[in-house]
Scaffold this active site. Sequence first.
Site, PDB file in Angstrom:
ATOM      1  N   CYS A 159       8.141   0.263   2.597  1.00  0.00           N
ATOM      2  CA  CYS A 159       8.603  -0.950   3.249  1.00  0.00           C
ATOM      3  C   CYS A 159       7.542  -1.520   4.175  1.00  0.00           C
ATOM      4  CB  CYS A 159       9.886  -0.658   4.002  1.00  0.00           C
ATOM      5  SG  CYS A 159      11.160  -0.171   2.861  1.00  0.00           S
ATOM      6  N   TYR A 173      -8.865  13.567   0.638  1.00  0.00           N
ATOM      7  CA  TYR A 173      -8.160  12.833   1.693  1.00  0.00           C
ATOM      8  C   TYR A 173      -7.001  11.984   1.177  1.00  0.00           C
ATOM      9  CZ  TYR A 173     -12.315  14.396   4.119  1.00  0.00           C
ATOM     10  OH  TYR A 173     -13.325  15.167   4.619  1.00  0.00           O
TER      11      TYR A 173
END
Length: 463
Positions: A391, A421
């Site tokens: 969102c 990462y």
Amino acid sequence: MSRSAHPAGPRHADVLPEGHYSAPPADLNALDQKVWAQTVSRGDDGVVTVGGIPVSRLAEEFGTPAYVLDEADFRSRARAWRTAFGPDADVFYAGKAFLSRAVVRWLNEEGLNLDVCSGGELATALSAGMPAERIAFHGNNKSVAEITRAVEAGVGRIVLDSFQEIVRVAHVAQSLGKRQKVQIRITVGVEAHTHEFIATAHEDQKFGIPLAGGQAAEAVRRALQLDGLELIGIHSHIGSQIFDMSGFEVAAHRVVGLLKDIRDEHGVELPEIDLGGGLGIAYTSDDDPREPHEIAKALTEIVTRECEAARLRTPRISVEPGRAIVGPTAFTLYEVGTVKPLDGLRTYVSVDGGMSDNIRTALYDAEYSVALVSRASDAEPMLARVVGKHCESGDIVVKDAFLPSDLAPGDLIAVPATGAYCRSMASNYNHVLRPPVVAVRDGEARVIVRRETEEDLLRLDVG
Ligand code: LLP
């Protein structure tokens, strides 16, 4: 104009908005070996395979999203670093890039050492059988509990990051009746050409002890006085995703300068220097990383030359590559959920993951590439933005890339060079479950980190 007027979306250079891209590639089905893991190729049926396994089978068996890691590639990159630096230097894989027990075993078998920077990474390393003396313990704020665990386990070195830590580690070691090998991490004042958040050798940041103003020299003085510590060397890490060797050159020059001052003041020649990690990889075809043997040659020459000039014995060099070993070995496999063309702009392609499995685009404006991998396509290229299911409008995985304009829900797409990462910085934002890491080798696939489940989430929620 209606946004749904052109289901295939904006197509060609005539409508391309501002962005980080060049012209569409000549062949959207081609896979640039620079950014894909070694055993990745597109089969005659158009389906991409890795380690001999079609991605469609991986998606069926393990679900999406999934990080797919090419074990042969990981091992060969680890070996290339080990071989390039040879027996007189040490390669510490930086576990922060991606760590799991399988990875620890591979590193162990390939003769690499391991850099950890938290109790969790240390626990993973020890639980998978990495010999403690081959572990380096990093971090700018290690807790006393973490330090105690590391000293008790017998780690090969602790890299000291502050004046408080010098005393803390000495105290822990002494109370355990031990003398702990340590290095001191210094900041040499180099501005690495990389994103501000991943540059680490300029002075205005949290890591290390500044060389400037004599602070590093004072740290050495204090460390040499403490019985619990055996000072074995100086450490410098200038940043990450660096292509230009000149930063390392300046760093090596300054570290050797400090070694010379230490010799002159204390009559001690410290036997080791660590030049950290930070070597860049190709995320897109525009990046041109250096090979480990070139890096080894350049670093060894710089240090040897500087030491000769300072009349010092050349110390044992160590390096700490993370991204350069694991980064290129994995891709993230996603299923396309929705395809939303915005006229005159680009087509938004939503996948079943997002910033929770790859925060790097949102955090560092990182650039990635992407390809349709479940089939080949001869459709026109369309300018796409690959976004996740979170969102947030900043939930972008690949900001600008070309994908075939017949892309549709249910297609599999993959983002290469996500080995470093991505899983290690993954989150549960929106309670999205973290994807598994599937290792592939010689026609076999196995889960090395399983997919998170709703039970995992709820187990932590004890309120
Ligand atoms: N050694 C030290 C002391 C480090 O702090 C790091 C990375 C490395 C080695 C390994 O660096 P590498 O070779 O992987 O670049 N999350 C960021 C990178 C942060 C790196 C932190 N330290 C990213 O996603 O780009």
